[in-house]
Scaffold this motif. Sequence first.
Motif, PDB file in Angstrom:
ATOM      1  N   PHE A 127       0.884  -1.276  -0.009  1.00  0.00           N
ATOM      2  CA  PHE A 127      -0.096   0.005  -0.056  1.00  0.00           C
ATOM      3  C   PHE A 127       0.890   1.202  -0.269  1.00  0.00           C
ATOM      4  N   VAL A 128       1.906   1.213   0.886  1.00  0.00           N
ATOM      5  CA  VAL A 128       2.817   2.371   0.921  1.00  0.00           C
ATOM      6  C   VAL A 128       3.699   2.647  -0.443  1.00  0.00           C
ATOM      7  N   ASP A 129       4.057   1.490  -0.883  1.00  0.00           N
ATOM      8  CA  ASP A 129       4.716   1.538  -2.182  1.00  0.00           C
ATOM      9  C   ASP A 129       3.857   2.118  -3.415  1.00  0.00           C
ATOM     10  N   GLY A 130       2.314   2.065  -3.319  1.00  0.00           N
ATOM     11  CA  GLY A 130       1.522   2.597  -4.041  1.00  0.00           C
ATOM     12  C   GLY A 130       1.448   4.046  -3.880  1.00  0.00           C
ATOM     13  N   VAL A 131       1.403   4.532  -2.763  1.00  0.00           N
ATOM     14  CA  VAL A 131       1.398   5.961  -2.233  1.00  0.00           C
ATOM     15  C   VAL A 131       2.687   6.480  -3.075  1.00  0.00           C
ATOM     16  N   LEU A 132       3.837   5.950  -2.765  1.00  0.00           N
ATOM     17  CA  LEU A 132       5.322   6.327  -3.031  1.00  0.00           C
ATOM     18  C   LEU A 132       5.271   6.640  -4.626  1.00  0.00           C
ATOM     19  N   ILE A 133       4.677   5.262  -5.341  1.00  0.00           N
ATOM     20  CA  ILE A 133       4.652   5.374  -6.821  1.00  0.00           C
ATOM     21  C   ILE A 133       3.932   6.563  -7.408  1.00  0.00           C
ATOM     22  N   ALA A 134       2.760   6.996  -6.693  1.00  0.00           N
ATOM     23  CA  ALA A 134       1.782   7.810  -7.133  1.00  0.00           C
ATOM     24  C   ALA A 134       2.561   9.209  -6.860  1.00  0.00           C
ATOM     25  N   VAL A 208       6.523  13.634   0.870  1.00  0.00           N
ATOM     26  CA  VAL A 208       6.241  12.515   0.759  1.00  0.00           C
ATOM     27  C   VAL A 208       7.323  11.842   0.031  1.00  0.00           C
ATOM     28  N   LEU A 209       8.069  12.619  -0.837  1.00  0.00           N
ATOM     29  CA  LEU A 209       9.399  11.964  -1.436  1.00  0.00           C
ATOM     30  C   LEU A 209      10.288  11.733  -0.476  1.00  0.00           C
ATOM     31  N   ALA A 210      10.456  12.592   0.418  1.00  0.00           N
ATOM     32  CA  ALA A 210      11.593  12.446   1.631  1.00  0.00           C
ATOM     33  C   ALA A 210      11.154  11.230   2.567  1.00  0.00           C
ATOM     34  N   VAL A 211       9.995  10.977   2.804  1.00  0.00           N
ATOM     35  CA  VAL A 211       9.604   9.803   3.562  1.00  0.00           C
ATOM     36  C   VAL A 211       9.933   8.382   2.622  1.00  0.00           C
ATOM     37  N   ALA A 212       9.624   8.643   1.149  1.00  0.00           N
ATOM     38  CA  ALA A 212      10.067   7.577   0.159  1.00  0.00           C
ATOM     39  C   ALA A 212      11.284   7.314   0.168  1.00  0.00           C
ATOM     40  N   ALA A 213      12.063   8.141   0.280  1.00  0.00           N
ATOM     41  CA  ALA A 213      13.770   8.192   0.371  1.00  0.00           C
ATOM     42  C   ALA A 213      14.157   7.281   1.711  1.00  0.00           C
TER      43      ALA A 213
END
Length: 259
Positions: A127-134, A208-213
């Motif tokens: 689910f989190v991966d989907g958020v990060l991709i979007a 959001v990108l920072a959290v993805a990183a």
Amino acid sequence: MTLLLWILLFCLLGGVLSVAAVGTFLLFSESLRTRLLPHLVSFATGALLGAAFLALLPHALEGPGIDDFHELMMAVLLGLLAFFILEKMVLWRHCHTDHCEAHAPHSGHGEGKAASLILIGDGLHNFVDGVLIAAAFMTDFHLGVVTSVAIAAHEIPQEVGDFAILLHSGFSRRKAFFFNLLSSFTTILGGLLAWFSLQNLEFALPYVLAVAASSFIYIAVADLIPGLHQRVDKKDTVYQVVLIVLGVVVIHFAHATVH
């Protein structure tokens, strides 16, 4: 093709197709899987670190309204802490070997609990991966492609470990594949939710990108690299370094090429 369709397509690539690839991988003999899996983990380590430091963080720092880099770095730090807490809750821990001590069941009840936690954790992670991709696609199309490549590189060894745990917990191959496939659809759910919730929150995308990183860094450093350190043979070490560098190089050229 609209941006939403691209997001859904790459969410599908990162989730469902990764499970299908793992299903094919499990058809290999156990000895071949044992030889190949560490190499996949090494490559995934490089891909995750490359995506974090060469793509996600630079785009986050260039985001709209980012005047104080300290706030953005605080988001990275808080993200690392959050993933540490999630791992302590046994919701984020994913194994990358066919035999994982972190979830090894010791009794009949333990087996069922281990399988349930794996499926819950996998669904949350996807689910989190989907958020990060979007979020990545909404920031920059090319960043979305690179982020999806890094996630797909990590998903395959992760899903192999999850499959192994489910099989060890008494699941049949068909049942393990079905439940992993089911949990992979949460990637699409995360992508859809992010698309509709972040469209009017452009200022939030850099964070959001920072959290993805921080997610990518944590997985690489806390989950993947310790497993690589278990192999201390010089030949294994050379393979690891070469494949980690290859993972970084692939992300670098993917990012450069799509631009």
